[in-house]
Write a protein that holds these residues in place. Structure first.
Motif, PDB file in Angstrom:
ATOM      1  N   UNK A 166      -4.086   4.521  11.903  1.00  0.00           N
ATOM      2  CA  UNK A 166      -4.732   5.450  12.847  1.00  0.00           C
ATOM      3  C   UNK A 166      -6.217   5.130  12.983  1.00  0.00           C
ATOM      4  N   UNK A 167      -6.881   4.899  11.855  1.00  0.00           N
ATOM      5  CA  UNK A 167      -8.308   4.554  11.899  1.00  0.00           C
ATOM      6  C   UNK A 167      -8.519   3.258  12.677  1.00  0.00           C
ATOM      7  N   UNK A 168      -7.667   2.291  12.439  1.00  0.00           N
ATOM      8  CA  UNK A 168      -7.802   0.991  13.111  1.00  0.00           C
ATOM      9  C   UNK A 168      -7.662   1.143  14.631  1.00  0.00           C
ATOM     10  N   UNK A 169      -6.798   2.031  15.067  1.00  0.00           N
ATOM     11  CA  UNK A 169      -6.529   2.173  16.502  1.00  0.00           C
ATOM     12  C   UNK A 169      -7.459   3.157  17.201  1.00  0.00           C
TER      13      UNK A 169
ATOM     14  N   UNK B 294       0.843  -1.189   0.000  1.00  0.00           N
ATOM     15  CA  UNK B 294       0.000   0.000   0.000  1.00  0.00           C
ATOM     16  C   UNK B 294       0.885   1.247   0.000  1.00  0.00           C
ATOM     17  N   UNK B 295       0.352   2.405  -0.401  1.00  0.00           N
ATOM     18  CA  UNK B 295       1.090   3.661  -0.216  1.00  0.00           C
ATOM     19  C   UNK B 295       1.372   3.887   1.278  1.00  0.00           C
ATOM     20  N   UNK B 296       2.571   4.372   1.581  1.00  0.00           N
ATOM     21  CA  UNK B 296       2.979   4.527   2.985  1.00  0.00           C
ATOM     22  C   UNK B 296       2.014   5.408   3.761  1.00  0.00           C
ATOM     23  N   UNK B 297       1.633   6.543   3.177  1.00  0.00           N
ATOM     24  CA  UNK B 297       0.745   7.457   3.892  1.00  0.00           C
ATOM     25  C   UNK B 297      -0.643   6.850   4.087  1.00  0.00           C
ATOM     26  N   UNK B 298      -1.119   6.137   3.086  1.00  0.00           N
ATOM     27  CA  UNK B 298      -2.414   5.469   3.220  1.00  0.00           C
ATOM     28  C   UNK B 298      -2.365   4.417   4.310  1.00  0.00           C
ATOM     29  N   UNK B 299      -1.295   3.648   4.329  1.00  0.00           N
ATOM     30  CA  UNK B 299      -1.142   2.615   5.354  1.00  0.00           C
ATOM     31  C   UNK B 299      -1.101   3.221   6.755  1.00  0.00           C
TER      32      UNK B 299
ATOM     33  N   UNK C 274       1.669  13.385   5.102  1.00  0.00           N
ATOM     34  CA  UNK C 274       2.065  14.111   3.885  1.00  0.00           C
ATOM     35  C   UNK C 274       0.976  14.171   2.819  1.00  0.00           C
ATOM     36  N   UNK C 275       0.130  13.161   2.744  1.00  0.00           N
ATOM     37  CA  UNK C 275      -0.861  13.131   1.654  1.00  0.00           C
ATOM     38  C   UNK C 275      -2.276  12.804   2.106  1.00  0.00           C
ATOM     39  N   UNK C 276      -2.499  12.624   3.402  1.00  0.00           N
ATOM     40  CA  UNK C 276      -3.832  12.279   3.909  1.00  0.00           C
ATOM     41  C   UNK C 276      -4.197  13.204   5.062  1.00  0.00           C
ATOM     42  N   UNK C 277      -5.435  13.705   5.014  1.00  0.00           N
ATOM     43  CA  UNK C 277      -6.010  14.435   6.140  1.00  0.00           C
ATOM     44  C   UNK C 277      -7.331  13.775   6.510  1.00  0.00           C
ATOM     45  N   UNK C 278      -7.611  13.679   7.808  1.00  0.00           N
ATOM     46  CA  UNK C 278      -8.864  13.102   8.278  1.00  0.00           C
ATOM     47  C   UNK C 278      -9.514  14.090   9.241  1.00  0.00           C
ATOM     48  N   UNK C 279     -10.775  14.445   8.928  1.00  0.00           N
ATOM     49  CA  UNK C 279     -11.545  15.372   9.753  1.00  0.00           C
ATOM     50  C   UNK C 279     -12.672  14.610  10.440  1.00  0.00           C
ATOM     51  N   UNK C 280     -12.981  15.068  11.644  1.00  0.00           N
ATOM     52  CA  UNK C 280     -14.098  14.489  12.389  1.00  0.00           C
ATOM     53  C   UNK C 280     -15.248  15.483  12.429  1.00  0.00           C
ATOM     54  N   UNK C 281     -16.434  14.990  12.113  1.00  0.00           N
ATOM     55  CA  UNK C 281     -17.645  15.818  12.151  1.00  0.00           C
ATOM     56  C   UNK C 281     -18.624  15.223  13.169  1.00  0.00           C
TER      57      UNK C 281
END
Length: 619
Positions: free
Chosen positions: A445-448, A435-440, A612-619
């Motif tokens: 983070x999502x898993x944990x 997988x891409x490093x940033x995606x992995x 570097x290539x992923x952002x995750x926002x919480x709503x």
């Protein structure tokens, strides 16, 4: 020497098991070496994460489909059943019963590895390879009576199994044939072979079907009546509907034709009572499953799903399927020459399989509908090639020059040849296996941190396919594959996407223009993506997004019109549907940023993760 060959099958099977672990282990080592020795080049790869076989980005290889199926295995650990891995509200029996037997078997193996699906796939492939070898060796040895013939033939069969599925797949395109057989025997380019090893179908599903056919032959070739055992065996044919639909149809067709040949060829001396009991029990199970699915799936979802899976209205026969009649003629010729009744029954069963695949591939002549009949080719070709190898084993066993030394030499030659192929395959494919490093990192983070079954919104199909596979979260958009997601209507599919686009404040026109291609453009993108993967070890994630986001053609109408109409319907739905309400997460990949018209922060989004290539926002 004689005792050596008698005890050889088990050690050879164990050696084969270890042998099939070599390629993934070697690829993992090659990736590690490059990461250590060439860190700058490694950082530039689009697959610079940890080693993995189940990579959704490999849409031009069998691992793309296997990643989808693995996500359903993952649902068994989360919910106990292989639910739709994408939509958290979809919990109806009709959404998970199909193909569930294989998923439960794979989930059982996955328990050995703590739910690690990549290790499960590696181990299962090696285990099934050993089991296939033992099964084929037993068949060849019983047929010819000589281990020195049976062992090399069984070894060749499992190390170069794509010969079995290509032999009767007649194609007049020279380039296609060259690529098939060059990849099978000489690891041509970066194609991921063997195709036969694909899980769960064909490697596991066809193994289960062959066990049913073997037991059917045993009951049919014995004079005693085993009514209860035959009825239980018939239920096995019915339960193949829970394994894979095409194996189920092919199995029922073969059983039906075999039952008919019991009267047409009385010289085979088949036990008709056992065959009738098998058939009636299988028919009852089939009717029960059909009623269950009719009651469990909404009519519109059933209609649209069949259309998306390739339902075509036609009465045109496929003349190329005459190869199955020619193969059936070869089987009948061998049956008439055979003096041993059990072996006559084998020839008749294999002949019935060829007649069955001919009928399956031409049923539209009578019914007026067909759905991807090419899926029957590998099964028919496999049993047709088995005919050839049975004939070859008998021929070699009668040759005095084929002695034990030659059998050992042939086995060693096959093993060395296969090892060269495996080594070349690893060296030509290892760059893509991750997988891409940033995606992995974001998935970790999502898993944990994210609660099970939380909703994650994403404009990337790469993300939408990876999240259910490697985390316990769910997504808004499913893959278009009905066997993975379960039956759904086109309206529901577009409604879910419309909700996503509206909630995320997306430039709808631009998104549709760049992600929902018309049939001609789709073919160009997929061809280019395939070439880049097979020739350059390059994974083009943009091609993935353009190639799998929407249904870009309908098998029954390959023109642009159905797609243009669906695009207009999606635009209308975006204006009609309400936006999603929290709580949910919004996963933004860097490549998806241009589609977003309003920054998430303005809508109250809280940035909870960033790399570097992923952002995750919480709503």
């Amino acid at each position: 020497m004689k005792s050596l060959f008698k005890t050889a099958p088990i050690p050879v099977a164990l050696g084969l098991f270890c042998f099939l672990l070599f390629r993934p282990a070697y690829m993992a080592c090659l990736r590690h070496q490059m990461q250590v020795r060439l860190p700058q080049e490694w950082a530039q790869l689009s697959t610079n994460g940890s080693f993995a076989l189940l990579v959704p980005q490999l849409f031009a290889s069998r691992y793309h489909d296997e990643a989808h199926y693995a996500s359903r295995v993952h649902q068994i650990f989360l919910h106990g059943v292989p639910h739709n891995p994408y939509w958290r509200e979809d919990r109806s029996p009709g959404s998970w019963v199909h193909d569930s037997v294989c998923f439960y078997l794979l989930a059982g193996i996955s328990l050995l590895f703590g739910g690690n699906l990549n290790l499960t796939w590696i181990f299962t492939t090696a285990l099934l390879g050993a089991l296939w070898f033992l099964l084929l060796h037993r068949v060849f040895w019983w047929w010819c009576g000589r281990h020195e013939v049976a062992i090399p033939l069984a070894l060749f069969s499992i190390l170069f199994p794509d010969l079995y599925i290509w032999l009767l797949d007649i194609n007049f395109n020279v380039t296609t044939n060259w690529e098939r057989y060059a990849a099978t025997f000489f690891q041509h380019h970066c194609t991921i072979r063997p195709q036969f090893y694909r899980l769960p179908s064909l490697f596991l599903s066809l193994f289960l079907l062959c066990l049913l056919l073997l037991k059917t032959w045993q009951f049919a070739s014995r004079p005693q009546r085993y009514i209860l055992g035959s009825m239980l065996l018939g239920l096995g044919y019915g339960f193949m509907a829970l394994v894979h639909s095409y194996e189920f149809v092919f199995g029922m067709a073969t059983l039906t034709v075999f039952l008919g040949t019991a009267w047409i060829f009385p010289q085979a001396k088949l036990c008709r009572a056992n065959l009738i009991a098998i058939f009636l029990s299988a028919l009852a199970a089939t009717v029960g499953y059909a009623v269950f699915m009719i009651l469990s799936v909404e009519p519109q979802a059933r209609k649209d799903s069949l259309e998306l899976m390739g339902l075509v209205h036609s009465h045109r026969p496929y003349l190329i399927t005459l190869i199955h009649l020619l193969t059936a003629g070869f089987g009948l010729h061998q049956m008439r020459q055979e003096t041993d009744p059990p072996r006559r029954a084998v020839w008749l069963l294999l002949t019935s399989a060829q007649l069955a695949v001919f009928l399956c591939r031409n049923s539209q002549v009578i019914t007026g509908i067909t759905m991807q009949p090419y899926h029957f080719i590998p099964m028919g070709s496999f049993l047709g090639c088995l005919m050839l190898f049975l004939w070859l084993s008998r021929t070699l066993s009668g040759k005095p020059w084929w002695d034990k030394r030659l059998g050992i030499a042939a086995s060693l030659l096959i093993a060395v040849w296969a090892f060269s192929n495996e080594k070349a395959s690893a060296e030509r494919n290892y760059l893509m296996m991750g997988m891409p490093r940033d995606t992995e990192a974001a998935l970790g983070w999502v898993r944990d941190r994210v609660v099970q079954d939380s909703l994650i919104l994403s404009l990337s199909m790469e993300t939408n396919q990876a999240v259910p596979l490697y985390t316990s979260a769910k997504v808004q958009v499913a893959t278009i594959s009905v066997p993975v997601a379960g039956p759904f209507s086109k309206e529901k599919f577009l409604y879910k996407i419309a909700q996503l686009l509206k909630t995320c404040r997306v430039d709808v026109d631009r998104f549709i223009q760049e992600r929902w291609l018309l049939p001609k453009d789709l073919e160009r993108v997929r061809t280019q993506g395939y070439r880049e993967q097979s020739l350059l070890q390059k994974v083009d994630t943009l091609a993935l997004e353009q190639g799998v986001w929407f249904y870009s053609y309908m098998h029954g109408n390959l023109s642009d019109q159905p797609i243009l109409e669906a695009q207009q319907r999606l635009k209308a739905l975006v204006t009609e549907v309400p936006p999603l309400k929290g709580p949910y997460y919004f996963w933004i990949n860097e490549k998806d940023t241009p589609f977003i018209r309003e920054p998430p922060e303005r809508r109250g989004g809280n940035l909870v993760y960033r790399n570097n290539s992923v952002r995750i926002y919480e709503f």
